[in-house]
Motif scaffolding. Sequence first.
Motif, mmCIF file in Angstrom:
data_model
loop_
_atom_site.group_PDB
_atom_site.id
_atom_site.type_symbol
_atom_site.label_atom_id
_atom_site.label_comp_id
_atom_site.label_asym_id
_atom_site.label_seq_id
_atom_site.Cartn_x
_atom_site.Cartn_y
_atom_site.Cartn_z
ATOM 1 N N THR A 165 -16.428 40.876 1.052
ATOM 2 C CA THR A 165 -16.967 41.245 2.297
ATOM 3 C C THR A 165 -17.472 39.926 3.134
ATOM 4 O O THR A 165 -17.134 40.207 4.378
ATOM 5 N N LEU A 166 -17.821 39.068 2.594
ATOM 6 C CA LEU A 166 -17.936 37.710 3.283
ATOM 7 C C LEU A 166 -16.628 37.272 4.245
ATOM 8 O O LEU A 166 -16.676 36.873 5.259
ATOM 9 N N PHE A 167 -15.756 37.328 3.629
ATOM 10 C CA PHE A 167 -14.253 36.790 4.200
ATOM 11 C C PHE A 167 -13.659 37.779 5.212
ATOM 12 O O PHE A 167 -12.453 37.631 5.553
ATOM 13 N N ALA A 168 -14.184 39.056 5.004
ATOM 14 C CA ALA A 168 -13.429 40.189 5.685
ATOM 15 C C ALA A 168 -13.445 40.071 7.314
ATOM 16 O O ALA A 168 -12.510 40.495 7.861
ATOM 17 N N GLN A 169 -14.416 39.255 7.765
ATOM 18 C CA GLN A 169 -14.408 38.628 9.377
ATOM 19 C C GLN A 169 -14.701 37.480 9.462
ATOM 20 O O GLN A 169 -15.467 36.762 8.426
ATOM 21 N N ARG A 170 -14.589 36.785 10.510
ATOM 22 C CA ARG A 170 -14.786 35.555 11.020
ATOM 23 C C ARG A 170 -16.277 35.350 10.784
ATOM 24 O O ARG A 170 -16.831 36.265 11.276
ATOM 25 N N PRO A 171 -16.860 34.103 10.374
ATOM 26 C CA PRO A 171 -18.266 33.990 10.522
ATOM 27 C C PRO A 171 -18.890 34.012 11.938
ATOM 28 O O PRO A 171 -18.231 33.497 12.910
ATOM 29 N N THR A 172 -20.302 34.695 12.048
ATOM 30 C CA THR A 172 -20.854 34.837 13.381
ATOM 31 C C THR A 172 -22.057 33.893 13.417
ATOM 32 O O THR A 172 -23.002 33.999 14.329
ATOM 33 N N SER A 173 -22.434 33.197 12.273
ATOM 34 C CA SER A 173 -23.685 32.497 12.446
ATOM 35 C C SER A 173 -23.367 31.291 11.572
ATOM 36 O O SER A 173 -22.389 30.855 10.763
ATOM 37 N N PHE A 174 -24.361 30.124 11.595
ATOM 38 C CA PHE A 174 -24.263 28.963 10.726
ATOM 39 C C PHE A 174 -24.260 29.280 9.392
ATOM 40 O O PHE A 174 -23.454 28.638 8.428
ATOM 41 N N ALA A 175 -25.119 30.276 8.990
ATOM 42 C CA ALA A 175 -25.315 30.530 7.299
ATOM 43 C C ALA A 175 -23.793 31.162 6.899
ATOM 44 O O ALA A 175 -23.318 30.666 5.923
ATOM 45 N N GLU A 176 -23.295 31.964 7.565
ATOM 46 C CA GLU A 176 -21.888 32.445 7.267
ATOM 47 C C GLU A 176 -20.892 31.465 7.357
ATOM 48 O O GLU A 176 -20.013 31.306 6.496
ATOM 49 N N ARG A 177 -20.952 30.591 8.412
ATOM 50 C CA ARG A 177 -19.892 29.581 8.201
ATOM 51 C C ARG A 177 -20.037 28.496 7.220
ATOM 52 O O ARG A 177 -19.193 28.102 6.488
#
Length: 276
Positions: A165-177
């Motif tokens: 789920t994490l890698f299903a879409q590009r990150p949109t925040s610092f935490a996701e990056r």
Amino acid sequence: MLLHVGCAQWTHPAWPQPSRDKLRAYASWCNAVESNTTFYATPSRGSVENWAAQTPPDFRFVVKLPQLITHERRLTNADGELRNFLHAIEPLGPRNHAVWIQLPAAFAPTDLGTLAAFLHQAPRDHQYAVEVRHRAFFDDQQAATNLERVLARVNAEWIPFDTGTLFAQRPTSFAERDAWMKKPRVTRRTRALTAHPIVRYIGRDSVTETVDGWAYLVALTIQWLTEGRSPTIFLHTPDNTEALNLARHFHTTVAAHFPTLTPLPDPTPTEPPTLF
């Protein structure tokens, strides 16, 4: 029938917790926790006694082996360190669900002999669960089969870290990056080896995306319960702000399909945030 759910930690600035006895408060929300702090050092026996005192008998810890054993010694020449660690966590008693052996990404299929020797010599009065991150274990069926054989000899579990789920879409925040840089990108695994499967699932900042992404895991958990297994599911998000609520929501979702499930405790009143 038991389903244990929890988070990667028992304290977080965004969670409703008192100034003291944070683990006791956490244990009123969830019935399991990943003990990641033990990765950095073996805890004192007194600290572990305090953990046991703050949790009910049916609470479960998955306690990570120190990095000295897994990453520095690479599971060799660490008999003394392992004995010291197991002695330190002894006060947990049955609360110690499994000794978690998280191996570095460089630990490859060619190193399975080392893992087999370590597990063979490890005391049998503990359950063991292994997390591998080398992609060959997920992409090469023979490597996966060989690992399963090593684990089956000692009734050990394979802990998958589901980052789909994490890698299903590009990150949109610092935490996701940050999570994109640090978390393993491996194929989703859904096979249980023992009666007590463990899954670590990480979603995204978005609660909706996180919940949508775990639909398969809800179905899998229900299947395991139907088979008589007792799974443990750990819920993560990139910054874990909503993880506590998400863990309870996961349990509620499964319970709606499996009404005989033992309920979670009632949270200690602390003005909790409400997502659901």
